[in-house]
Design a protein around this motif. Sequence first.
Motif, short mmCIF file in Angstrom:
data_model
loop_
_atom_site.label_atom_id
_atom_site.label_comp_id
_atom_site.label_asym_id
_atom_site.label_seq_id
_atom_site.Cartn_x
_atom_site.Cartn_y
_atom_site.Cartn_z
N GLY A 7 0.79 -1.22 0.00
CA GLY A 7 0.00 0.00 0.00
C GLY A 7 0.82 1.27 0.00
N PHE A 8 0.22 2.35 0.56
CA PHE A 8 0.80 3.70 0.55
C PHE A 8 1.11 4.13 -0.88
CE2 PHE A 8 1.59 2.04 4.80
CZ PHE A 8 1.05 3.06 5.57
N LEU A 9 0.15 3.84 -1.77
CA LEU A 9 0.28 4.16 -3.18
C LEU A 9 -0.42 5.49 -3.49
CD1 LEU A 9 -0.69 0.62 -4.50
CD2 LEU A 9 1.63 1.52 -4.23
N PRO A 10 -0.03 6.18 -4.54
CA PRO A 10 -0.71 7.42 -4.91
C PRO A 10 -2.04 7.11 -5.60
CG PRO A 10 1.02 6.95 -6.47
CD PRO A 10 1.16 5.92 -5.39
N PRO A 11 -3.02 8.01 -5.52
CA PRO A 11 -4.28 7.80 -6.25
C PRO A 11 -4.07 7.74 -7.76
CG PRO A 11 -4.54 9.49 -4.56
CD PRO A 11 -3.07 9.20 -4.65
N SER A 12 -3.15 8.55 -8.28
CA SER A 12 -2.86 8.55 -9.71
C SER A 12 -2.18 7.22 -10.08
CB SER A 12 -1.94 9.72 -10.07
OG SER A 12 -1.61 9.71 -11.44
N GLY A 13 -2.91 6.39 -10.79
CA GLY A 13 -2.42 5.05 -11.12
C GLY A 13 -3.16 3.97 -10.37
N ILE A 65 -0.63 1.27 -11.67
CA ILE A 65 0.38 0.77 -10.74
C ILE A 65 0.07 -0.68 -10.39
CG2 ILE A 65 1.35 1.05 -8.42
CD1 ILE A 65 0.78 4.03 -8.67
N SER A 66 1.06 -1.51 -10.40
CA SER A 66 0.90 -2.94 -10.13
C SER A 66 0.50 -3.18 -8.68
CB SER A 66 2.21 -3.67 -10.43
OG SER A 66 2.15 -5.01 -9.98
N ARG A 67 -0.37 -4.20 -8.49
CA ARG A 67 -0.74 -4.60 -7.12
C ARG A 67 0.44 -5.17 -6.35
NH1 ARG A 67 -5.76 -8.56 -7.45
NH2 ARG A 67 -4.53 -9.39 -9.18
N SER A 68 1.45 -5.64 -7.06
CA SER A 68 2.59 -6.27 -6.40
C SER A 68 3.70 -5.29 -6.04
CB SER A 68 3.17 -7.37 -7.30
OG SER A 68 3.69 -6.81 -8.49
#
Length: 716
Positions: free
Chosen positions: A273-279, A289-292
């Motif tokens: 996690g801690f991914l940006p909303p863009s992607g 953005i890949s789930r992995s």
Amino acid sequence: MSRDLGAVMTVTAQPMGRRILLGGVAMIVLMGAAGAAAAQVAAPAAAPQADTVGELVVTAPNYVPTTTTGSKVATSILDTPQSVTVINRDQIDVLHWTSLQQVVRYTAGVTGENFGPDARYDWLTLRGFAPVQYIDGLQAPIGSVTNVGTDLYGFQSVEILKGPSSGLYGSTPPGGIVNMTSRRPQQEASGELVAEVGNYDLKQIQGDATGPLNDSVSYRVTGLYRDSGSIIDFEKDRRGFLSSALKWDIDPATSVTLLGYYQNDDLKNNSGGFLPPSGTVLPNPNGTISRSLNLGEPGYNMFKRDQYGVGYEFRHAFNDSLSFEQNLKYFSSDTKTLSVYGAGLQTPGGSIVNRYNFPFNEKVTSFNVDNRVQANFTTGDFKQTLLVGLDYRRYVDTSEFGFAVAPPIDVFNPVYGAPVTVPTLYPYANLVQTQTGLYVQDQVRRDGFILTLGARQDWVRTDDKAGGTTANDSQMSYRIGANYVFANGVAPYVSYAKSFQPTTGVAFNGTTFAPTQGEQWEAGIKVEPSGLPQGVKTLVTLAAYNLVQRNVLTPDPDPTHPFASVQTGEVQVKGVELEGVARIHERLSLNASYSYTDSEVTKSNGPDLGMQLPMVPHHKLSGFADYTFQDGLLAGFGVGLGARYMSSSYGDAANLWQADSVILWDAVAHYNFKAWKMTLSGSNIFDKTYVAACESASNCFYGTPRSVTLSLGRSF
């Protein structure tokens, strides 16, 4: 609520017609399936009843729960004027659930897996709030998170008490609590040994054994070891769990049960996690953005935890009417974390993500003892069950943290290996809290009418040594409920209850904060039909509630008091919950639920005013059916299929970031042959890619991916 303390340092209701339609569909499906099956087996040409089946292979006699200990007295669920869900070991084994987050998938009013796959904790939301975890009726060693991630395999049941429960348990959130009951020794010898493999390189072995040592002493030993990967690149999860119990029946009226467990968790390279909303929830010109993707730093990120609990339960009956129980346990949880995680894109629509470095260590210990006397007597035409108790808890939480900037990384072409060092650690929390509670509850019965009255006085002292403050709180909580149990198994009820939770910190003038206050009105109906054919068991519950939390912290409106808070905030949660479970002739099992939850921040000085609470979808609809052949060529073979729907929900208090609605499917196939059992289970079997939550411009989390497990076990 943020998933990570490091993240803390950084940063429309559906139409009424659809609510009614969804709720009606759930009820019709559940009652129609159960009724049709019951009618079929009752007909002359139907399959034989459970006690006359020629080759009975699989049994789950307790699949449909009938009693609860949520009132600290063994009470029929129909007699309890509160919404409570009991998930016992029979349900857990038949449906092959392996974690507390999975257990609540088909339960009304509660959601799990709020941040996707996470081997550390069980992230739950119950009626809008994070429930506090209890183990064997005593509060677990919770710290910065309201649960401790104990492994489900070591427990024989899970009880979810919905709504304020301070009248018996003291300091608790208004949404309710979750209690896990350890496996208990049995005088009849039995056991199992199970090996499991699964995707993401899962390898696990677990075993359980119980039986008598002599006529008065019995034992139980339960253990598990797991070695697994994850959908997240480089992540490794190892867990060891061991519990033991010894029961001594001193005489027919006296017994003592020693209980202990130990769990070690060792996660390496964990950083989901801690991914940006863009992607993720928004388009990015570079792609999705890949789930992995691992935004941590392999070789640096780690999570280690050692936790244990040791204690006993003592029971003595002075006579048929008067008894005494004492429940005592000492808990400890020691956690060490090194975490590099995402901090948002450097430029909108770009590919380079900033990262933070946040080490965090926490040690929590808790000593709990609960003493209670139960008296059963008759006054005129009234039968009474009087409970008087005194409990004490001493809780110590110490933690330290560090914070630094870590090298950025490209989310579409990550290159690892940049130097990362542990920053200097500083004290974060140093909290000592003692709670003493005196409580009384009286259940008064006449014919089918039951009146439940309960009150509790708590004295709570909180020494916040990090903040240099001491708060002494004196709180009275109570519950009143009435229900009527008709002879046909229909039980309408109504109740009113209050709760409280101490609040650490001080206002701008240095005054310590008062506890938050919760109160709830609830009305409902529970149905456990009588007169059904032998071997048919069904329990359906329907509840409507109005829950309000006051004294909530909100920003100080005085512009000369930046970063200060005042206690003028208020939250309201209203909802309807429908839930059912059925077991028909040891063949067909049904679980179904529907929840409508309307949450709103009704008073606030911040941007959350008028917004709904994070991680609280308006609608949740789920159902699971499992059928097992008990005779013929397919005897012992069974299959099950389930579906879960959750409407969209916001991840942040200001309702700026929204996760879409989602439908997920689960399945299980199992085969029993004599003492052997093979199970193939799958969650999210179509591998739906979805975002479970977005908390901010840097904190988005993919939902749990497809998980497939194959197990082979032998009972003895």
